[in-house]
Structures are given as structure tokens and as C-alpha cells.
Design a protein around this motif. Structure first.
Motif, short mmCIF file in Angstrom:
data_model
loop_
_atom_site.label_atom_id
_atom_site.label_comp_id
_atom_site.label_asym_id
_atom_site.label_seq_id
_atom_site.Cartn_x
_atom_site.Cartn_y
_atom_site.Cartn_z
N MET A 26 0.83 -1.21 0.00
CA MET A 26 0.00 0.00 0.00
C MET A 26 0.87 1.26 0.00
O MET A 26 0.60 2.22 -0.72
N MET A 27 1.91 1.26 0.85
CA MET A 27 2.79 2.41 0.93
C MET A 27 3.47 2.69 -0.42
O MET A 27 3.61 3.85 -0.83
N MET A 28 3.87 1.61 -1.12
CA MET A 28 4.51 1.78 -2.42
C MET A 28 3.54 2.40 -3.42
O MET A 28 3.91 3.25 -4.23
N ASN A 29 2.28 2.00 -3.33
CA ASN A 29 1.28 2.54 -4.26
C ASN A 29 1.08 4.04 -4.00
O ASN A 29 0.96 4.83 -4.94
N TYR A 30 1.04 4.43 -2.71
CA TYR A 30 0.93 5.85 -2.38
C TYR A 30 2.13 6.64 -2.91
O TYR A 30 2.00 7.77 -3.38
N THR A 31 3.29 5.99 -2.82
CA THR A 31 4.51 6.62 -3.32
C THR A 31 4.41 6.86 -4.83
O THR A 31 4.79 7.93 -5.33
N MET A 32 3.89 5.87 -5.55
CA MET A 32 3.77 6.00 -7.00
C MET A 32 2.71 7.04 -7.38
O MET A 32 2.86 7.76 -8.37
N ILE A 33 1.64 7.12 -6.58
CA ILE A 33 0.63 8.15 -6.83
C ILE A 33 1.26 9.53 -6.70
O ILE A 33 1.06 10.42 -7.54
N ALA A 34 2.04 9.70 -5.63
CA ALA A 34 2.72 10.99 -5.41
C ALA A 34 3.73 11.27 -6.52
O ALA A 34 3.82 12.40 -7.03
N LEU A 35 4.47 10.22 -6.92
CA LEU A 35 5.49 10.39 -7.96
C LEU A 35 4.87 10.82 -9.29
O LEU A 35 5.32 11.79 -9.91
N TRP A 36 3.83 10.09 -9.71
CA TRP A 36 3.20 10.43 -10.99
C TRP A 36 2.46 11.77 -10.91
O TRP A 36 2.34 12.49 -11.91
N GLY A 37 1.98 12.10 -9.72
CA GLY A 37 1.36 13.42 -9.54
C GLY A 37 2.38 14.53 -9.74
O GLY A 37 2.10 15.54 -10.41
N VAL A 38 3.56 14.34 -9.17
CA VAL A 38 4.63 15.33 -9.32
C VAL A 38 5.07 15.43 -10.79
O VAL A 38 5.29 16.52 -11.31
N VAL A 39 5.18 14.26 -11.44
CA VAL A 39 5.56 14.25 -12.86
C VAL A 39 4.54 15.03 -13.69
O VAL A 39 4.90 15.82 -14.57
N ASN A 40 3.26 14.84 -13.39
CA ASN A 40 2.21 15.56 -14.11
C ASN A 40 2.33 17.07 -13.92
O ASN A 40 2.23 17.84 -14.88
N VAL A 41 2.56 17.48 -12.68
CA VAL A 41 2.65 18.92 -12.38
C VAL A 41 3.87 19.54 -13.06
O VAL A 41 3.77 20.58 -13.72
N LEU A 42 5.03 18.89 -12.90
CA LEU A 42 6.26 19.42 -13.50
C LEU A 42 6.18 19.44 -15.02
O LEU A 42 6.64 20.39 -15.67
N GLN A 43 5.60 18.40 -15.58
CA GLN A 43 5.49 18.32 -17.04
C GLN A 43 4.55 19.39 -17.57
O GLN A 43 4.82 20.01 -18.61
N THR A 44 3.45 19.61 -16.87
CA THR A 44 2.50 20.66 -17.28
C THR A 44 3.17 22.03 -17.24
O THR A 44 3.02 22.85 -18.16
N TYR A 45 3.93 22.27 -16.17
CA TYR A 45 4.66 23.54 -16.05
C TYR A 45 5.66 23.69 -17.20
O TYR A 45 5.76 24.75 -17.82
N LYS A 46 6.38 22.61 -17.49
CA LYS A 46 7.36 22.62 -18.56
C LYS A 46 6.71 22.92 -19.90
O LYS A 46 7.22 23.71 -20.70
N MET A 47 5.56 22.30 -20.16
CA MET A 47 4.88 22.50 -21.44
C MET A 47 4.42 23.94 -21.60
O MET A 47 4.67 24.57 -22.64
N PHE A 48 3.75 24.48 -20.59
CA PHE A 48 3.25 25.85 -20.69
C PHE A 48 4.40 26.85 -20.83
O PHE A 48 4.32 27.80 -21.61
#
Length: 219
Positions: free
Chosen positions: A1-23
């Protein structure tokens, strides 16, 4: 479960950073295009990545991180090869996106400068151009291309005429007819080159011909 939460946070960060990079990249791209138009009066011509390609990348790029984020939200899947593959795909797409938004070819009275979008720049003076090759495409959806090479065979630039190649082609025609490269600081010669920046004034002069021996320096 903890690993899944970690991956949710990781992909969330990737989404945010990537969106910032694109704009940020899109804004910089559009600002540069506006600046490029002002340089036309100074006989400086800049060709950048295709806007349609950039739009397509903006649509495709967020898909993988978003799908992985949703996948981990829907179930406890931990981390597996799918995450690794998705991360590699995201990196590859981001690399190409940087190339589309950051690459350019600058044609000026001094010469030809290219940036591949990843920080690697090359510059060649006009008199380093030795060979011009026109390649006609067999596919109607793929434009013809023109390449400019040095005496030693190094590629200076390659692009489709309709995508910004006419200035350099017009300068090449001037060289062929006057045995010297144009002085773009001379209003008369600059006006002549500008008048030739079209298909009918350039392509018939190089199509089906072997053009070489133009270089005055070897690079």
C-alpha cells in the motif's frame, strides 16, 4: 500500500512538472516567434519547429503520466515494469518536445546557426556552403527537402523549402550568378535576395542539378 501511495505521489509530481514545462516552453516559443518577425527587417531569418507538431505533442505528452496516476489511484498495483516503461516513454516524448519547441535554424548575413533544442549549437559562415542538394519526395504528404553541406561533407542545414528554406536558397542563387555571396547589408543586394525568396525563383535553379564548389573556406 505504501509503495502505491509513493507511486501516486510520484506520478502526480511528474504531471505537475510536465505541465509547467509545457506551458513555459509554449510561452517562450511564441515569444521567440514574435521576436523572429522583427528580425526580418535586419535580414535575419529564423525557422523554428512546426507549430502543429508542438500542438500534437501537447496532446500526447500528458497522457502517459495521467494514465499511470489514474491506474495507481484505482488500485493497489505497487510498482512494476509498466511504471518503468511509462517513465521511459515520458522521457522520450519530453526529449522530442524540447526539440520541437527549442530547435531553430537562423540564417543571417554572417551565416547559418542551428540549435537542436538540447543546447547544442552549430554555426557556419555562408562561404562554408559548398554543396546544395535538392531531394524530391516520392510521397505527396512529405515535402521535398534541400540540404547544404560543407566541402568536407558536414551538414550545415537541411529543410523543406516551404518551411523557411527560401532565404538560403535565394542567397545560393546569388552566389551562383555573381560568383560571390550577397552582402545583405547592401540594400540593393538584400532587395534582390528578398525578391527571390519564392519557389519559382529558387527551385528551378537547383532542381535536377549538381551544385558544388561554392565554398570559399573548408570547414
Amino acid at each position: 500500500m505504501m509503495m502505491n501511495y509513493t507511486m501516486i505521489a510520484l506520478w502526480g509530481v511528474v504531471n505537475v512538472l510536465q505541465t509547467y514545462k509545457m506551458f513555459r516552453s509554449i510561452i517562450v516559443y511564441e515569444i521567440n516567434r514574435r521576436r523572429d518577425k522583427k528580425l526580418y527587417a535586419k535580414n535575419i531569418y529564423i525557422t523554428r519547429g512546426d507549430r502543429l507538431e508542438m500542438i500534437a505533442m501537447v496532446v500526447v505528452l500528458p497522457m502517459t503520466p495521467a494514465l499511470m496516476f489514474i491506474l495507481h489511484l484505482l488500485g493497489d498495483v505497487g510498482i512494476h515494469f509498466l511504471d518503468v516503461g511509462a517513465f521511459l516513454i515520458t522521457c522520450a516524448l519530453l526529449y522530442y518536445f524540447n526539440e520541437v519547441t527549442g530547435s531553430y535554424t537562423k540564417i543571417s548575413p554572417e551565416g547559418v546557426e542551428e540549435d537542436d533544442g538540447h543546447g547544442k549549437k552549430t554555426f557556419y559562415p555562408l562561404n562554408a556552403i559548398d554543396k546544395v542538394t535538392y531531394r524530391e519526395s516520392c510521397d505527396s504528404e512529405i515535402p521535398d527537402s534541400v540540404s547544404f553541406d560543407t566541402k568536407s561533407g558536414e551538414r550545415i542545414a537541411r529543410f523543406g523549402p516551404i518551411y523557411g528554406g527560401y532565404p538560403l536558397l535565394a542567397m545560393t542563387r546569388f552566389k551562383m550568378e555573381n560568383d560571390r555571396w550577397p552582402d545583405m547589408n547592401n540594400p540593393e543586394e538584400a532587395a534582390q535576395v528578398k525578391a527571390w525568396m519564392n519557389w519559382s525563383s529558387t527551385i528551378p535553379h537547383i532542381k535536377d542539378k549538381e551544385i558544388s564548389g561554392l565554398a570559399e573556406v573548408d570547414m
